[in-house]
Design an enzyme around this catalytic site. Structure first.
Site, PDB file in Angstrom:
ATOM      1  N   CYS A 142      -0.688 -29.134   4.272  1.00  0.00           N
ATOM      2  CA  CYS A 142      -1.369 -30.319   3.728  1.00  0.00           C
ATOM      3  C   CYS A 142      -1.049 -31.561   4.556  1.00  0.00           C
ATOM      4  CB  CYS A 142      -0.932 -30.479   2.274  1.00  0.00           C
ATOM      5  SG  CYS A 142      -1.248 -32.088   1.550  1.00  0.00           S
ATOM      6  N   CYS A 146       0.243 -34.651   2.623  1.00  0.00           N
ATOM      7  CA  CYS A 146       1.624 -34.421   2.159  1.00  0.00           C
ATOM      8  C   CYS A 146       2.617 -34.877   3.222  1.00  0.00           C
ATOM      9  CB  CYS A 146       1.853 -32.940   1.850  1.00  0.00           C
ATOM     10  SG  CYS A 146       0.812 -32.317   0.507  1.00  0.00           S
TER      11      CYS A 146
END
Length: 89
Positions: A13, A16
């Site tokens: 991600c 993230c």
């Protein structure tokens, strides 16, 4: 009173990775009063489902009574600190 910050993330991600340094700084300053927990949604789908995480990064802040607030997407430090204070950290 226990205040927890749960960081739902995945290694693949991109956002993230943007969130990580913000949380690292926060953890350095709030380590005494907040439990920080990283939850890899690929490895812990059961926990992600329990918290109804549909997109990542998701940050959940909870106290002894349950969820105080949840943030979806990259969240700035000021917003997180405001809720940590509200939760009694």
């Amino acid at each position: 009173m226990t205040v927890k910050l749960l960081d739902f993330y995945a290694d693949w991600c991109g956002p993230c990775k943007t969130q990580d340094p913000i949380l690292d700084e926060l953890e350095e300053d709030w380590d005494e009063s907040v439990e920080f927990e990283k939850v890899d949604v690929d490895e812990h789908q059961d926990i992600a489902n329990e918290y109804q995480v549909r997109s990542i990064p998701t940050i959940v802040i909870e106290d002894d009574e349950g969820v105080v607030e949840r943030f979806v997407g990259v969240t700035q430090r000021d917003d997180l600190e405001r809720v940590l204070e509200k939760a009694g950290a």
